[in-house]
Design a protein around this motif. Structure first.
Motif, PDB file in Angstrom:
ATOM      1  N   PHE A  44       0.880   8.323 -10.813  1.00 51.62           N
ATOM      2  CA  PHE A  44       2.204   8.464 -10.001  1.00 51.62           C
ATOM      3  C   PHE A  44       2.068   8.679  -8.705  1.00 51.62           C
ATOM      4  N   GLN A  45       1.528   9.900  -8.380  1.00 48.91           N
ATOM      5  CA  GLN A  45       1.264  10.352  -6.928  1.00 48.91           C
ATOM      6  C   GLN A  45       0.657   9.065  -6.063  1.00 48.91           C
ATOM      7  N   LYS A  46      -0.450   8.440  -6.627  1.00 45.38           N
ATOM      8  CA  LYS A  46      -1.199   7.424  -5.784  1.00 45.38           C
ATOM      9  C   LYS A  46      -0.388   6.116  -5.515  1.00 45.38           C
ATOM     10  N   LEU A  47       0.224   5.749  -6.752  1.00 43.03           N
ATOM     11  CA  LEU A  47       1.126   4.581  -6.649  1.00 43.03           C
ATOM     12  C   LEU A  47       2.651   4.682  -5.631  1.00 43.03           C
ATOM     13  N   THR A  48       2.927   5.836  -5.800  1.00 43.36           N
ATOM     14  CA  THR A  48       4.127   6.183  -5.145  1.00 43.36           C
ATOM     15  C   THR A  48       3.978   6.436  -3.640  1.00 43.36           C
ATOM     16  N   SER A  49       2.704   6.876  -3.247  1.00 46.60           N
ATOM     17  CA  SER A  49       2.008   6.926  -1.881  1.00 46.60           C
ATOM     18  C   SER A  49       1.875   5.498  -1.072  1.00 46.60           C
ATOM     19  N   HIS A  50       1.520   4.797  -2.191  1.00 51.97           N
ATOM     20  CA  HIS A  50       1.414   3.343  -1.567  1.00 51.97           C
ATOM     21  C   HIS A  50       2.701   2.604  -1.402  1.00 51.97           C
ATOM     22  N   LEU A  51       3.741   2.981  -2.111  1.00 49.59           N
ATOM     23  CA  LEU A  51       5.044   2.500  -2.035  1.00 49.59           C
ATOM     24  C   LEU A  51       5.788   2.982  -0.546  1.00 49.59           C
ATOM     25  N   PRO A  88      10.421 -13.010  -0.689  1.00 45.28           N
ATOM     26  CA  PRO A  88       9.076 -13.069   0.251  1.00 45.28           C
ATOM     27  C   PRO A  88       8.792 -11.493   0.211  1.00 45.28           C
ATOM     28  N   THR A  89       9.682 -10.563   0.404  1.00 45.90           N
ATOM     29  CA  THR A  89       9.203  -9.328   0.633  1.00 45.90           C
ATOM     30  C   THR A  89       8.815  -8.785  -0.751  1.00 45.90           C
ATOM     31  N   ILE A  90       9.346  -9.137  -1.952  1.00 44.52           N
ATOM     32  CA  ILE A  90       8.761  -8.696  -3.319  1.00 44.52           C
ATOM     33  C   ILE A  90       7.321  -9.370  -3.283  1.00 44.52           C
ATOM     34  N   GLN A  91       6.991 -10.563  -2.914  1.00 42.90           N
ATOM     35  CA  GLN A  91       5.784 -10.819  -2.892  1.00 42.90           C
ATOM     36  C   GLN A  91       4.642 -10.349  -2.290  1.00 42.90           C
ATOM     37  N   SER A  92       5.211  -9.953  -0.706  1.00 48.03           N
ATOM     38  CA  SER A  92       4.166  -9.343  -0.065  1.00 48.03           C
ATOM     39  C   SER A  92       4.160  -7.875  -0.493  1.00 48.03           C
ATOM     40  N   LEU A  93       4.989  -7.211  -1.276  1.00 47.40           N
ATOM     41  CA  LEU A  93       4.628  -5.852  -1.850  1.00 47.40           C
ATOM     42  C   LEU A  93       3.533  -6.151  -3.005  1.00 47.40           C
ATOM     43  N   LEU A  94       4.032  -7.075  -3.690  1.00 47.51           N
ATOM     44  CA  LEU A  94       3.119  -7.319  -4.818  1.00 47.51           C
ATOM     45  C   LEU A  94       1.551  -7.597  -4.408  1.00 47.51           C
ATOM     46  N   HIS A  95       1.519  -8.317  -3.340  1.00 44.77           N
ATOM     47  CA  HIS A  95      -0.021  -8.768  -2.823  1.00 44.77           C
ATOM     48  C   HIS A  95      -0.649  -7.331  -2.344  1.00 44.77           C
ATOM     49  N   GLN A  96       0.340  -6.613  -1.814  1.00 45.05           N
ATOM     50  CA  GLN A  96      -0.569  -5.401  -0.941  1.00 45.05           C
ATOM     51  C   GLN A  96      -0.866  -4.392  -2.423  1.00 45.05           C
ATOM     52  N   LEU A  97      -0.035  -4.340  -3.258  1.00 42.21           N
ATOM     53  CA  LEU A  97      -0.265  -3.495  -4.679  1.00 42.21           C
ATOM     54  C   LEU A  97      -1.688  -3.994  -5.244  1.00 42.21           C
ATOM     55  N   LYS A  98      -1.752  -5.521  -5.270  1.00 41.01           N
ATOM     56  CA  LYS A  98      -2.791  -5.973  -6.232  1.00 41.01           C
ATOM     57  C   LYS A  98      -4.130  -5.708  -5.473  1.00 41.01           C
ATOM     58  N   SER A  99      -4.089  -5.313  -4.274  1.00 38.40           N
ATOM     59  CA  SER A  99      -5.392  -5.157  -3.309  1.00 38.40           C
ATOM     60  C   SER A  99      -5.760  -3.778  -3.728  1.00 38.40           C
ATOM     61  N   THR A 100      -4.968  -2.770  -4.418  1.00 37.52           N
ATOM     62  CA  THR A 100      -5.462  -1.432  -4.776  1.00 37.52           C
ATOM     63  C   THR A 100      -5.503  -1.280  -6.388  1.00 37.52           C
ATOM     64  N   PHE A 101      -4.443  -1.811  -6.945  1.00 36.39           N
ATOM     65  CA  PHE A 101      -4.187  -1.490  -8.378  1.00 36.39           C
ATOM     66  C   PHE A 101      -4.379  -2.977  -9.139  1.00 36.39           C
ATOM     67  N   ALA A 102      -4.504  -2.763 -10.461  1.00 36.79           N
ATOM     68  CA  ALA A 102      -4.798  -3.848 -11.383  1.00 36.79           C
ATOM     69  C   ALA A 102      -3.452  -4.207 -12.161  1.00 36.79           C
ATOM     70  N   LEU A 103      -2.593  -4.800 -11.390  1.00 35.15           N
ATOM     71  CA  LEU A 103      -1.437  -5.339 -11.870  1.00 35.15           C
ATOM     72  C   LEU A 103      -1.292  -6.371 -12.823  1.00 35.15           C
ATOM     73  N   LYS A 104      -0.445  -6.404 -13.537  1.00 34.28           N
ATOM     74  CA  LYS A 104      -0.116  -7.715 -14.425  1.00 34.28           C
ATOM     75  C   LYS A 104       1.370  -8.197 -14.307  1.00 34.28           C
TER      76      LYS A 104
END
Length: 390
Positions: free
Chosen positions: A34-41, A82-98
Motif C-alpha cells: 500500500f505504501q509503495k503504490l500510494t507513493s507512486h500515486l 487520456p489522463t487515466i491511460q497516462s496513469l495506467l502506463h506509468q503504473l505498469k512500468s513499476t507494477f504488474a497490473l491487469k
C-alpha cells in the motif's frame, strides 16, 4: 521463526533469514504494498481523501480521477480518459497490473450497468452460501425473521456444529453489503456465535430461506437529485436477555440508499426517549462523515441534511436546551447533537411510525409491513420498477 526444512545451516542451526524486502503472505506485506503504490500515486498528483484512507483523489483543472484500493483490488474511475491511460502506463512500468475494463465484479459484488443506473447484487455469493448450508433446494420464506412471541429459549439444546453456524453467520454479514433487508436478522444471529443453540440455527436457516426466495435482489444506484436524507429509529429494551436497545439508521443520496447501520446500543437506555436520542446521535455522526466524503467527490451539500425521527420526545429534547434530572445522563449526546443543529449541518424532522423506513432495521415485522419498507429501501430484483423513496 525457524529455518525451513532443506535449508538449515549446520553451522548456525538457530539462525533465521533476514528479509531484504516484504514477502507476500506476511502481515507486513499489505502495508508495504500500500505504501509503495500510494507513493507512486502521490507523485502523479493524487492526494488522500480526508474521509477514507483507501481513497485517493486527483483533481486538476476540470479533471477528476478517483482511485479506490482494497489490498490488491482496485477501482479506478474519472472523467478524463487520456489522463487515466497516462496513469495506467506509468503504473505498469513499476507494477504488474491487469486491466479488466468496465467493472462487473468487485470483492464478490456483481455490478450490472444500464443506460441510466447501476445495480449491485451478490447473487453468485448467495448461491454459494446456500450450497454451503445444503439449502439450495429449500422452500423460500417471506421474511428473514418473524416477530417474537416472547418465549424464552435459554434452556434450548446447543447446536451440534457451532463452526458451521459461525461460518454461515459471518457469510450472511458480508451479504448485507447489498442486502440491508437482512441486516437486522443477521445482527440477531451474530449475537449468539459464542454458543449457538438449535433455536438459533433455526433462525439462521429462516434467513437463508428468505435469501433463497430473493436471491437476485440487490441495490440500485440511480440518477437523481444528490441531496442527503437520513432516517433513524430505535427499538427500546428489545433484547430480553440484557434489555439493551437496537439502533438503526439509513441514509439516502437522492433516491439511492448509500449507508445503513444496525447496532445494539452499548448500555441500557432507561427510556424510549434516551434510546431514540442515542440512535439520533449515531445517525448524526454518520451524516457528518458522509457530508465530508461526498463533498470531496464534488457533491456539496448546500442545505442542512434532514434526519427523520418518529419520536417527538427525542426531537423536543434535541431542540430544547433545558435539562432536568431525568435527562442529565445523556447530556454528552445532547451537546454533540445540539452543536451540529446550531451549525446548520443537520435538521431534525418528525416522521410517522408508519413512514419510518429505519423500522425494518430495528425489529421483526409482519410480512406486509416488511415488504413495504423493503421497497422503500429500494431493495428489489434487477428489472423491477423503481419509484423512489416516499
Amino acid at each position: 521463526m525457524k529455518q525451513p526444512p532443506g535449508f538449515i545451516d549446520s553451522n548456525f542451526p538457530t539462525h533465521v533469514c533476514k528479509l531484504q524486502k516484504s514477502i507476500y503472505g506476511l502481515k507486513q506485506a499489505p502495508r508495504q504494498w500500500f505504501q509503495k503504490l500510494t507513493s507512486h500515486l502521490q507523485h502523479f498528483g493524487f492526494r488522500f481523501s480526508r474521509s477514507d484512507p483507501s481513497l485517493l483523489i486527483f483533481q486538476q483543472n476540470n479533471i477528476q480521477i478517483f482511485f479506490l484500493i482494497y489490498v490488491d483490488d482496485i477501482l479506478l474511475t474519472g472523467n478524463d480518459q487520456p489522463t487515466i491511460q497516462s496513469l495506467l502506463h506509468q503504473l505498469k512500468s513499476t507494477f504488474a497490473l491487469k486491466q479488466l475494463g468496465q467493472a462487473s465484479l468487485f470483492l464478490g459484488i456483481q455490478i450490472s450497468k444500464s443506460t441510466s443506473s447501476y445495480f449491485l447484487h451478490q447473487t453468485h455469493y448467495a448461491e454459494q452460501l446456500l450450497q454451503t448450508a445444503n439449502l439450495e433446494d429449500c422452500r423460500s420464506a417471506p421474511t428473514p425473521i418473524t416477530p417474537s412471541k416472547g418465549s424464552s429459549d435459554s434452556s434450548d439444546q446447543l447446536f451440534a456444529d457451532p463452526t458451521l453456524y459461525r461460518k454461515l453467520a459471518s457469510s450472511l454479514q458480508y451479504l448485507t453489503i447489498t442486502r440491508p433487508d437482512i441486516a437486522f436478522a443477521t445482527n440477531r444471529i451474530c449475537q449468539h456465535m459464542h454458543a449457538p443453540t438449535e433455536h438459533h440455527f433455526k433462525s439462521l436457516k429462516q434467513v437463508l430461506r428468505y435469501v433463497k426466495g430473493t436471491i437476485n435482489y440487490g441495490l440500485p444506484l440511480t440518477i437523481g437529485n444528490l441531496q442527503l436524507t437520513s432516517y433513524t429509529d430505535a427499538d427500546w429494551a428489545s433484547d430480553s436477555e440484557d434489555r439493551k436497545s437496537i439502533s438503526g439508521f439509513c441514509t439516502f443520496l437522492g433516491t439511492t440508499l448509500i449507508s445503513w447501520t444496525v447496532k445494539k446500543q452499548p448500555t441500557v437506555a432507561r427510556s424510549s426517549t434516551e434510546a431514540e436520542y442515542r440512535a439520533l446521535a449515531a445517525a448524526t455522526t454518520e451524516v457528518l462523515w458522509l457530508r465530508c466524503l461526498i463533498e470531496e467527490l464534488q457533491i456539496p451539500q448546500n442545505s442542512p441534511t434532514k434526519i427523520y425521527c418518529d419520536n417527538t420526545s427525542a426531537i423536543s429534547l434535541a431542540k430544547n436546551p433545558i435539562f432536568h434530572a431525568r435527562t442529565k445522563h445523556i447530556e454528552i449526546d445532547y451537546h454533540f447533537l445540539r452543536q451540529h443543529l446550531d451549525s446548520g449541518y443537520i435538521t431534525i424532522h418528525h416522521v410517522t411510525s408508519a413512514a419510518q423506513i429505519a423500522d425494518v432495521l430495528t425489529k421483526a415485522l409482519p410480512i406486509a409491513q416488511f415488504e413495504e419498507l423493503r421497497h422503500k429501501l429500494t431493495i428489489r430484483p434487477p428489472n423491477a420498477q423503481f419509484e423512489g423513496v416516499s
